[in-house]
Every structure is written in structure tokens, then in C-alpha cells.
Design an enzyme around this catalytic site. Structure first.
Site, short mmCIF file in Angstrom:
data_model
loop_
_atom_site.label_atom_id
_atom_site.label_comp_id
_atom_site.label_asym_id
_atom_site.label_seq_id
_atom_site.Cartn_x
_atom_site.Cartn_y
_atom_site.Cartn_z
N GLY A 207 -52.73 -15.61 13.63
CA GLY A 207 -51.48 -14.87 13.09
C GLY A 207 -51.99 -13.94 12.06
O GLY A 207 -51.17 -13.05 11.51
N ASP A 397 -56.45 -26.73 16.10
CA ASP A 397 -56.87 -25.29 16.21
C ASP A 397 -57.85 -24.99 15.37
O ASP A 397 -58.16 -23.71 15.41
CB ASP A 397 -55.34 -24.66 15.95
CG ASP A 397 -54.88 -24.85 14.61
OD1 ASP A 397 -54.49 -26.33 14.43
OD2 ASP A 397 -54.81 -24.17 13.72
#
Length: 645
Positions: A207, A397
Site C-alpha cells: 500500500g 503478510d
């Protein structure tokens, strides 16, 4: 909790194309000649007058490893990039080795990730679900105004064969703030998912991290360059894709600190400010403030994580083939030894107890790979436990398939020993990722990883169970070995270590300083009781008589263990000091550097970088950095942080 961990002291786990071989003749090279080596590499000949050089060297993608022929009239010919300056692209190393010093324009790009894996057909940064793709092509977009270079790592530059002089270039901060593209770079953001705090979060992805591409150094090592905080990507969701100086300093310093400790980690090439401000609500309490923006250039052989495979398995049959494709890519480039295994390697191993079936790792490369990932992860977390490091956000993650420490958010090194310490304010209600829980969380995450491979029919249940079993065994082997060496013993003593950690927890003893001072104890059983604790006085202040007796009893047992095993003081101190660091990157040290940097003074960041590069050395005139934390170190935002950055 698995029974494998029952013997961990103090419940360390919770109950919860090369050029043509023909050489051009010297007479044919009287003027610049355009040469095309591949579709992506265009070079040209240029004569350089050097009286002592009568040979021509091909610099194919910046590598002087192929001789072409002699130049005429005392000329030396080299191949350089079409956009290169008049100086040579590479200066040979001082030892005459192939490793030299490169300009940024001469980095040897390869881009295997983009070339070999399915990509997003769209190139916009609109937040969305990115389907059937491992990455999205996107360029850095952070606003920049007079960016400054805060700090850089010379050792990472050496990994990349990068000339140290490149850091002094006026355009260096502009390039690594993402405002000026690196020549031949191919930026993208990776798609991945993950479990966050034990719950499936769906698509996450890069992101605010944008990979510039991969380079191959002179040792044929693959290194990926990534800018963290460089702007929006399709995976930014509702965020701005930026990072602040506060968190960027922490990531830059801790990446290099972990490397200095000898623990596998992503690295950091440099840290630059953007010259712009970023709004962040540090404590998620409705009080946002403007903070200086910054970008870290992270470096790793790969930023693939467990979630890189999970996201595709979660999307059903249509994307299961991507799991296999990505696994094949990973093994080919990062675990090549697995792809070349043969039956003669004898890797057929029994699973579990007697009567169980056999797992033949030479018959299924994916099973062998899952075991390798499990063991690397176990070794990594055992190393964390050894130095008292708490990651803080062990979501899937944030777990590297290469076994690297990755994604430095609210991390912390233990000050006062507390097995339940968590540096993450978000984790306070549950302490899922506290120090003591890390080994068990590592196993849980391996379970999610093997479940992903099972869903893609790459491994079966027995192979998945074996990978988890290997994690458990590897962790215990590594942890016991580390703790044995920290105490200078010749063999593991569960009771001695368990009693020690219980004592440390009771009296909140400084973890790093205690083990460093322990090497000063003399292995002498005639030391009077009232003198046993003298070498440890600095880390055992103000304990009552009962606690003094408890500690004296432990020290006597420890000395007896040393003596009975014939361990001499001579050599023991050096051996213990080589595994017990004197300096770790305590959170209050980070905060001191942050406070100064936010006022434009980067000297403390650079000083800490030098300190943590050699944490086991005494380092004269740096003693203050090994002292006990000051009282203000316990304030919110120092010892504990949120994920806000």
C-alpha cells in the site's frame, strides 16, 4: 500449544542473452559504434586513450567479465550505457576482484518478477481488488520538495556494487524520494493478503511500498530495491501511501541493527526526507498531527511473504495455478538447490511417531521447499528470542518466505525482562504477539502457509504436518543452542536457564546488560557468598535480601556448572561477548534520534547507525548507549507504539 515446546524455559510459548562470440577487429572500431545486445540493453563503443591499456573489455550490463580484443594505437575500448557520462561505469575493486564500484546508471537490472509472473493489466492507482495478478505496475508519486539525504548504509551499497560517491550526488535524494526515476528501473507494487491478529484480512498488498526492480550484482546475487512511503498504489485502500520520518528512522536503523546482530533481515540502503508533511494520528485517539515525510529504500533478495501465496489460494480454483507459478518462481530464483535435488540426496524422512508414513522430499520439491521455509522461520524466531527482540506485528503478510525479519513497525528490544512485553499498543488487550508468544505464532503462521500449498495441491497433509514438525524441532534445537552459548556452557541445562529467566522476570532485570555482564563472573567455587553478585551489581540494584539469596543460589549453581564441565574463564568471556551484544537498538535511542532529526539534525541517526553495525564490540566513548533506559523511556510513543506511520 504443541508438546514440542514444553521444555522451553519460562513458557517461551503461550498457552494461548550474451553478445556474439565473434570479436570486432580493432580496425573496425575507429569511431563510436552502436551495439544492441538485447531488446532491453543498448550499448555503444567509445575509445578511451590510456597509455597502459591495450585491451578491450566488454562491460555487459556493467560487468567487466568478457575480453573482446586489443585496441589500436594504445586505445582502450569499453562498452558503456548510452546515457552514461564520460567516466567509466565501473571502477575495479581495490583487491582487483570483479566486484567494483558502479554509478546508479550502470546498475545491472534484471526484473524477473515482472517478466515471469502475471501482472495487473491496469496501471492506475485507484484502490481496488487486483485479481489474477502478482503485481501492479505503478510509479512513485510522493510529493517532494527539497528532499534531503538523512543517512545511508555503506555495507548495503557494497552489496549492490554501488560507488560510495553516488551518495554525494545532488540528485541522489531526488532519485530515492521517487521524484526522478532510476534508469532501467521497472517499478511495481506487489499483491498479497494475510492474516492480521489471527483473522483473514483479504487483499492487503504494497500500500505504500513500490519496488523499483531487481538488480544482479557482480556475485550474481539478486537484490530487490524498494521505496517505502513513495505514494499510492492500488493496494493503498483508504491510506495515502506515505510514511513519516519517525517510523522511517526506526525501520532504517533496525534493518541495519539486526544485520549487525547477525540476524537475517531486509536491509536499508538509504533514508531521505521528502520535504513535505504527512498527517498521522499516532495513537488513534483523534489527535492527528503533521509530521515530516520520509522514504526508506529497502533492499532484500525478495520481499515475498506468506501472504503473497495466500491471496491467490483464497480466491478459489481460478487462481490456484498462480500459487504454483509463484512457488516455481520462488524456488527457481531463491531456493535453486531444491530444484536440483536427486534421490541420492536421501531426504526420505519419517513423520511423527513409529508406524507413520514417510515423506520423500526428493519426490516433491514443494514439500522440500515448505520444510526449508519452516526451518528458516524457526531459526529466525529463535534468534529473536536470543537477543530479546519483539517484532510486534507477526501477521502472515509480515512473514518472509526467505526467513528474513521484515516490516519494522512497533518493534522493541527487551529492557526489563518481561515475557509478556509487547511494543504494539494495538496488541495490548490480547498480547498475541508478545515476546513469549513469538515461537508459537511462528508455528501458527507456518500452518497457514502450508494450508495454502495444500489448497493448491502442491503438498499433501502428511507433508504439511512434517513441515510444522520440522519447525518445532528446529526452533528447539536453535533456541537451546543459542541460550547455551549465551551462558558460555558446553551443554544445554534446562533447569539452569529456566531458573535464570524466572529470576530475571521477577526482578525485571535488563536483558541485554545482564547477559553481557555475566561473562565477567569468575568460575571459582571459593568466592564468598557476599561477593557472588558483585559483578552483576549494575543490573541487580535495590533487591531485597530474599531476592539476593535467590540470585546467589543461582550464581553458585552456574559457577558449579562451569567448573564441572572444565570451562575456563580464559576464552569464555570472549566467546560469551561474541553472542551477547553490548548494544541493541533500544526504543529510547530511536526516539532520541527521531527528536533530533525532526529538528533537522541527523547526526544522531548516523551515530546510531555506526553503533549498531558492530553491536558486540566495546566501542570506546559509546558507553552511554549501553546504559539502563532513562525514566522517560517508558512514556507512550517510546516503549510502545501503534502501527501508525
Amino acid at each position: 500449544m504443541l508438546s514440542h515446546f514444553a521444555s522451553v524455559p519460562l513458557q517461551c510459548l503461550p498457552r494461548t542473452p550474451s553478445p556474439s562470440s565473434s570479436s570486432p577487429s580493432s580496425s573496425s572500431i575507429s569511431s563510436p559504434l552502436f551495439v544492441s545486445i538485447s531488446r532491453s540493453t543498448h550499448l555503444w563503443w567509445r575509445p578511451n586513450r590510456l597509455s597502459d591499456a591495450r585491451r578491450c573489455v566488454l562491460l555487459h550490463r556493467g560487468r567487466p567479465d568478457r575480453q573482446i580484443g586489443d585496441g589500436a594505437g594504445g586505445r582502450r575500448y569499453s562498452i558503456v550505457c548510452l546515457m552514461e557520462s564520460k567516466t567509466e561505469a565501473r571502477v575495479p575493486g581495490a583487491d582487483g576482484s570483479k566486484r567494483g564500484r558502479l554509478k546508479l546508471e550502470a546498475l545491472n537490472w534484471d526484473h524477473s518478477f515482472v517478466r515471469e509472473l502475471p501482472g495487473d493489466p491496469r496501471t492506475d492507482t485507484i484502490p481496488r481488488q487486483v485479481l489474477h495478478a502478482c503485481y501492479s505496475r505503478v510509479s512513485p508519486s510522493a510529493e517532494v520538495e527539497n528532499p534531503e539525504l538523512v543517512a545511508w548504509s555503506e555495507s548495503v551499497a557494497e552489496l549492490l556494487d554501488l560507488d560510495q560517491k553516488e551518495f554525494m550526488r545532488p540528485d541522489f535524494p531526488i532519485i530515492f524520494a521517487g521524484a526522478l526515476p532510476l534508469k532501467e528501473g521497472l517499478p511495481y507494487a506487489q499483491c498479497y493478503g494475510g492474516h492480521q491478529f489471527g483473522r483473514w484480512a483479504g487483499q492487503l498488498g504494497d500500500g505504500r511500498a513500490i519496488t523499483l526492480g531487481e538488480i544482479l550484482n557482480s556475485q550474481d546475487e539478486r537484490w530487490e530495491l524498494q521505496l517505502k512511503g513513495a505514494g499510492k498504489t492500488p493496494y493503498s485502500r483508504f491510506a495515502d501511501g506515505l510514511a513519516v520520518l519517525r517510523s522511517s528512522i526506526r525501520e532504517f536503523l533496525c534493518s541495519e541493527a539486526m544485520n549487525g546482530l547477525g540476524i537475517p533481515t531486509t536491509r536499508a540502503l538509504c533514508l531521505v526526507t521528502t520535504g513535505k508533511f504527512v498527517t498521522r494520528d499516532m495513537f488513534y485517539d483523534g489527535n492527528p498531527r503533521d509530521e515530516p515525510g520520509a522514504i526508506v529504500c529497502r533492499v532484500a533478495q525478495s520481499f515475498l511473504r506468506f501472504g503473497s501465496y495466500q491471496i491467490h489460494a483464497s480466491r478459489g480454483k481460478e487462481d490456484l495455478d498462480i500459487v504454483r507459478t509463484l512457488a516455481d518462481y520462488t524456488i527457481r530464483h531463491h531456493f535453486p538447490q531444491i530444484g536440483t535435488m536427486k534421490k541420492s540426496d536421501k531426504l526420505s524422512l519419517e513423520v511423527g511417531v513409529e508406524g507413520s508414513s514417510v515423506v520423500d522430499l526428493t519426490s516433491n520439491k514443494y514439500a522440500a521447499w515448505s520444510v526449508e521455509v519452516a526451518e528458516r522461520t524457526a531459526s529466525l524466531i529463535a534468534s529473536w528470542q536470543g537477543v530479546g527482540f519483539t517484532h510486534g506485528v507477526l501477521n502472515t503478510d509480515n512473514m518472509s518466505v526467505l526467513g528474513l525479519t521484515i516490516d519494522y513497525g512497533p518493534f522493541g528490544f527487551l529492557d526489563a525482562f518481561d515475557p509478556r512485553y509487547t511494543p504494539n499498543t494495538t496488541d495490548l488487550p490480547w498480547r498475541r504477539y508478545c515476546f513469549a508468544n513469538q515461537p508459537d505464532i511462528g508455528l501458527w503462521n507456518i500452518g497457514q502457509f502450508t494450508a495454502t500449498l495444500s489448497a493448491a495441491q502442491l503438498i499433501n497433509n502428511e507433508e504439511a504436518n512434517y513441515a510444522m514438525e520440522r519447525y518445532a524441532n528446529k526452533f528447539m534445537d536453535e533456541y537451546q543452542s543459542i541460550m547455551t552459548r549465551k551462558l558460555g556452557l558446553s551443554k544445554y541445562s534446562q533447569q539452569l536457564i529456566s531458573d535464570l529467566l524466572n529470576n530475571m522476570a521477577t526482578d525485571k532485570v535488563d536483558y541485554t546488560n545482564f547477559f553481557r555482564l555475566l561473562s565477567s563472573l569468575k568460575a571459582d567455587t571459593t568466592i564468598p557468598n557476599n561477593e557472588l553478585l558483585v559483578p552483576l551489581k549494575a543490573v541487580l540494584p535495590d533487591i531485597n535480601q530474599e531476592r539476593k539469596e535467590a540470585w546467589s543460589s543461582w550464581v553458585k549453581t552456574y559457577i558449579e556448572e562451569l567448573v564441572s564441565n572444565g570451562i575456563l574463564d580464559e576464552g569464555r568471556k570472549a566467546a560469551m561477548d561474541s553472542v551477547n551484544p553490548k548494544y541493541v537498538l533500544r526504543n529510547y535511542l530511536c526516539q532520541s534520534a527521531i527528536d533530533a532529526a525532526e529538528q533537522g539534525d541527523y547526526s544522531e541517526v548516523r551515530r546510531l547507525l555506526k553503533l549498531v553495525e558492530d553491536p558486540y564490540d566495546e566501542q570506546p566513548r559509546m558507553e552511554k548507549y549501553a546504559g539502563l533506559p532513562p525514566e522517560w523511556s517508558s512514556r507512550p510513543g517510546v516503549c510502545m507504539l501503534s502501527c501508525s506511520s
